[in-house]
Enzyme design. Structure first.
Site, PDB file in Angstrom:
ATOM      1  N   LYS A 149      -2.860   2.810 -12.113  1.00  0.00           N
ATOM      2  CA  LYS A 149      -3.126   2.554 -10.687  1.00  0.00           C
ATOM      3  C   LYS A 149      -2.539   3.696  -9.866  1.00  0.00           C
ATOM      4  O   LYS A 149      -1.346   3.736  -9.602  1.00  0.00           O
ATOM      5  CB  LYS A 149      -2.527   1.220 -10.248  1.00  0.00           C
ATOM      6  CG  LYS A 149      -2.817   0.872  -8.785  1.00  0.00           C
ATOM      7  CD  LYS A 149      -2.257  -0.500  -8.431  1.00  0.00           C
ATOM      8  CE  LYS A 149      -2.544  -0.849  -6.973  1.00  0.00           C
ATOM      9  NZ  LYS A 149      -1.818   0.016  -6.024  1.00  0.00           N
TER      10      LYS A 149
ATOM     11  N   GLN B 173      -1.375   1.135  -1.236  1.00  0.00           N
ATOM     12  CA  GLN B 173      -1.930   0.241  -0.229  1.00  0.00           C
ATOM     13  C   GLN B 173      -0.935  -0.001   0.908  1.00  0.00           C
ATOM     14  O   GLN B 173       0.269   0.069   0.699  1.00  0.00           O
ATOM     15  CB  GLN B 173      -2.296  -1.126  -0.847  1.00  0.00           C
ATOM     16  CG  GLN B 173      -3.590  -1.121  -1.639  1.00  0.00           C
ATOM     17  CD  GLN B 173      -3.425  -0.414  -2.967  1.00  0.00           C
ATOM     18  OE1 GLN B 173      -2.434  -0.599  -3.650  1.00  0.00           O
ATOM     19  NE2 GLN B 173      -4.396   0.404  -3.326  1.00  0.00           N
TER      20      GLN B 173
ATOM     21  N   SER C  27       1.323   1.030 -10.823  1.00  0.00           N
ATOM     22  CA  SER C  27       1.677   1.492  -9.490  1.00  0.00           C
ATOM     23  C   SER C  27       3.101   2.059  -9.431  1.00  0.00           C
ATOM     24  O   SER C  27       3.384   3.078 -10.047  1.00  0.00           O
ATOM     25  CB  SER C  27       1.482   0.352  -8.491  1.00  0.00           C
ATOM     26  OG  SER C  27       1.537   0.808  -7.167  1.00  0.00           O
TER      27      SER C  27
END
Length: 288
Positions: A221, A225, A196
């Protein structure tokens, strides 16, 4: 735990605990915390919390017991076969997510910064450590995001912006012309658990700064979110975006390839010191 890590702070006494055999021991004490200021030490055995014995309790149960009263707690500790009583006031404890050091090899001074997570206060910690290293006249820099699963996208962006000017694309699909704001070479250490925000940092510095990636291919990733909280306290993490690298690549479930593929040796896994860290030593070899 999730919120505390991302906030970079929490309300508590400032210790990590672990279970050893049947004992709940203090595994580490955070600097400048109620625990350190009161004299609690690593290795102390917690016998009771607010008069309640912790025998047969799990670490989670002990943590919840310590935090039950949000203002103060009474601990009875066993140390050197003596029982000691500590009355502590709970306070805001800052979690350190950045550490640094230098390596001097072949008359070269190589700076090293480790980032464990991209929390709300990580940028300030990183900037401070970087300034210290630059004042020490480093010739190059290693940024270590191994085992860093991500965190706040804005934090990663601000850290990257210390190395790239504001007109340099960090993560988008459009190309752009911009300038590099630092002069020294950079190696980024990554592995399969770098995800991420760690991948945003690694890809931006690789594609726009010409940083070299060392270690193992990253997790992959490519989504973002957001945390939503309902009135009754339930929290949901909802995927709201896909992010692309600065050159428009989507790395989701693919990861980012490294320039130097290096395995960690069994020697390091059994004795994790710098001298045994094959990935770190490869980075130093490149920069020296």
């Amino acid at each position: 735990n999730f919120n505390a890590l991302l906030n970079g702070s929490y309300n508590g006494i400032g210790v990590e605990i672990a279970k050893k055999d049947k004992d709940i021991i203090i595994y580490s004490v955070f600097d400048n915390s109620p625990a350190s200021n009161s004299g609690l030490k690593t290795g102390d055995i917690i016998k009771s919390v607010n008069g309640q014995s912790v025998d047969s309790m799990s670490t989670s149960e002990v943590v919840n017991l310590i935090k039950k009263d949000t203002t103060q707690v009474k601990l009875i500790i066993q140390r050197d076969n003596k029982e000691l009583t500590f009355d502590l006031k709970l306070n805001t404890v800052t979690l350190d997510s950045v550490s640094s050091k230098t390596f001097e090899v072949n008359n070269k001074k190589i700076g090293y910064i480790y980032i464990s997570i991209f929390a709300s206060n990580t940028y300030e910690q990183f900037k401070s450590k970087l300034e210290e290293l630059e004042k020490a006249n480093i010739d190059s820099l290693i940024i270590d995001v191994r085992y860093n699963s991500g965190g706040h996208l804005t934090t990663a962006t601000k850290i990257i912006s210390l190395f790239l000017s504001s007109d340099k694309v960090i993560y988008q699909i459009e190309d752009s012309q911009g300038t590099i704001t630092k002069e020294y070479p950079i190696v980024v250490l990554v592995n399969g658990n770098s995800a991420s925000a760690s991948e945003i940092l690694a890809s931006a510095l690789k594609e726009q700064y010409n940083a070299i990636l060392v270690g193992k291919k990253t997790y992959g990733k490519g989504t973002v979110q957001e945390l939503l909280k309902t009135k009754n306290g339930i929290q949901y993490k909802i995927t709201t975006q896909h992010w692309l690298t600065s050159k428009g690549n989507w790395i989701d479930k693919q990861g980012i390839d490294v320039d130097y593929d290096v395995e960690l040796t069994d020697k390091y896994l059994s004795n994790p010191i710098d001298e045994n860290d094959s990935q770190l030593n490869k980075a130093i070899e490149i920069l020296k």
